[in-house]
Scaffold this motif. Structure first.
Motif, mmCIF file in Angstrom:
data_model
loop_
_atom_site.group_PDB
_atom_site.id
_atom_site.type_symbol
_atom_site.label_atom_id
_atom_site.label_comp_id
_atom_site.label_asym_id
_atom_site.label_seq_id
_atom_site.Cartn_x
_atom_site.Cartn_y
_atom_site.Cartn_z
ATOM 1 N N ALA A 45 0.833 -1.211 0.000
ATOM 2 C CA ALA A 45 0.000 0.000 0.000
ATOM 3 C C ALA A 45 0.861 1.253 0.000
ATOM 4 O O ALA A 45 0.557 2.231 -0.705
ATOM 5 C CB ALA A 45 -0.933 0.003 1.213
ATOM 6 N N ASN A 46 1.944 1.229 0.770
ATOM 7 C CA ASN A 46 2.826 2.401 0.800
ATOM 8 C C ASN A 46 3.510 2.621 -0.545
ATOM 9 O O ASN A 46 3.664 3.762 -1.000
ATOM 10 C CB ASN A 46 3.881 2.238 1.899
ATOM 11 N N LEU A 47 3.927 1.525 -1.181
ATOM 12 C CA LEU A 47 4.593 1.651 -2.474
ATOM 13 C C LEU A 47 3.621 2.151 -3.538
ATOM 14 O O LEU A 47 3.979 3.000 -4.376
ATOM 15 C CB LEU A 47 5.204 0.303 -2.883
ATOM 16 N N LEU A 48 2.390 1.652 -3.529
ATOM 17 C CA LEU A 48 1.389 2.129 -4.478
ATOM 18 C C LEU A 48 1.156 3.634 -4.309
ATOM 19 O O LEU A 48 1.166 4.396 -5.288
ATOM 20 C CB LEU A 48 0.078 1.375 -4.287
ATOM 21 N N ALA A 49 0.976 4.066 -3.069
ATOM 22 C CA ALA A 49 0.742 5.488 -2.818
ATOM 23 C C ALA A 49 1.951 6.320 -3.230
ATOM 24 O O ALA A 49 1.808 7.421 -3.793
ATOM 25 C CB ALA A 49 0.424 5.709 -1.338
#
Length: 345
Positions: free
Chosen positions: A142-146
């Protein structure tokens, strides 16, 4: 050095997709269990990108660079100097933004160093994970996507280096890691986050008035800068002998910038021999300049030659002082740059 407000927001040309390069440095986000059961950096940048649900649906073209595979605690300033150079070359190739994945232990320092080195418009976004991929609720994907979404966003242009975790967008100069394990560990006590990632879009709510950039120092110059945190009843034993071993010192003082009275003379001697920066150990707020007047107060120490860090916390003050010393900047200009970077000039 430069100091400017950047307000230009340019979109990618309509005839091509937005392009982002992900540089992997290792850290918790890239860790898997070894034979002992402990987790170690093992996943490549390509592995991380491949594990992000929904990334392919964003329409963002993602390229990967497997730059390092080390824990955040083992990164060095030389590693970051090499990374900054590689990022600059990448951005010259028409890339819309860059993402750096790394261990969260040192994100608040590495992001600020990258911010000082980056004078371009494209965003550099640093992210990581608090829960490794073997854990339930791992936050890395999720952090990488954001982070990729922010790096590709026209709204993020001109903001320098950003830190994105838990869908919050933080300025590198403000962000701090405030918890050892929480997925909400990253906070910006002075000013709050710049914005949030909402439904896949970067929503910027406030923009810093300025930021400071510092040219790359010449290679091969060795600089030693330490942080000394004041403690109750501190005898100053750690100050003994540092004049011959350090090029600069950051003092993390009590409250608004105070030290025990017994340390004043030694700190004044050091300030006459090297740059000594006065910061606060509290984690938020600014060092003062002219409120208290006792021996060891902020006004006493500044009058003896110490340099106020203002809103810069001790870790970021060390990063800035290290880069200025490596560049060979004279003491007067060091004081001037800190006046701007600290939020007081």
């Amino acid at each position: 050095m430069s100091d400017s407000t950047r307000e230009t927001h340019l979109s990618a040309p309509a005839d091509r997709s937005r392009r982002v390069v992900v540089f992997g440095l290792g850290g918790t986000i890239a860790m898997t269990a070894d034979a002992t059961g402990g987790v170690v950096p093992a996943l490549s940048a390509a592995d991380l990108v491949a594990a992000v649900p929904g990334l392919a649906d964003t329409g963002i073209e993602v390229r990967v660079e497997d730059f390092r595979r080390v824990p955040g605690a083992s990164l060095t300033i030389d590693d970051l100097a090499a990374l900054a150079e590689a990022i600059a070359e990448t951005l010259d190739g028409g890339i819309d933004g860059v993402v750096v994945t790394q261990g969260t232990d040192t994100i608040e320092e590495t992001a600020y160093l990258l911010d000082l080195a980056h004078a371009g418009q494209q965003p550099i976004v640093v992210t990581g994970a608090m829960r490794n991929p073997t854990m339930a609720g791992a936050d890395g994907p999720a952090n990488l996507l954001a982070a990729v979404q922010v790096a590709a966003a026209p709204e993020a242009r001109g903001l320098g280096t950003l830190v994105v975790l838990a869908d919050e967008i933080h300025a590198a100069a403000r962000v701090r890691k405030t918890h050892s394990t929480s997925t909400a560990a990253f906070r910006s006590p002075d000013g709050g986050p710049l914005g949030h990632v909402v439904e896949g879009a970067a929503r910027i709510l406030n923009r810093p008035r300025h930021r400071v950039t510092v040219p790359a120092p010449p290679p091969g110059r060795t600089v030693e800068v330490a942080v000394l945190t004041m403690t109750l009843g501190d005898s100053g034993v750690l100050l003994d002998g540092v004049a011959d071993r350090l090029d600069g010192l950051v003092v993390a003082g009590f409250g608004v910038g105070h030290v025990p009275a017994g340390l004043v003379a030694r700190l004044a001697e050091l300030a006459a021999a090297m740059p000594v920066v006065l910061a606060s150990r509290t984690g938020a707020g600014s060092v003062l300049a002219a409120t208290y007047g006792f021996a060891g107060s902020e006004s006493d120490l500044l009058a003896r030659g110490l340099i106020p860090a203002g809103f810069l916390d001790p870790l970021k003050a060390r990063v800035l002082l290290h880069r200025l010393l490596a560049l060979g900047v004279d003491p007067a200009e060091i004081r001037a740059v800190f006046g701007t970077a600290s939020g007081h000039a």
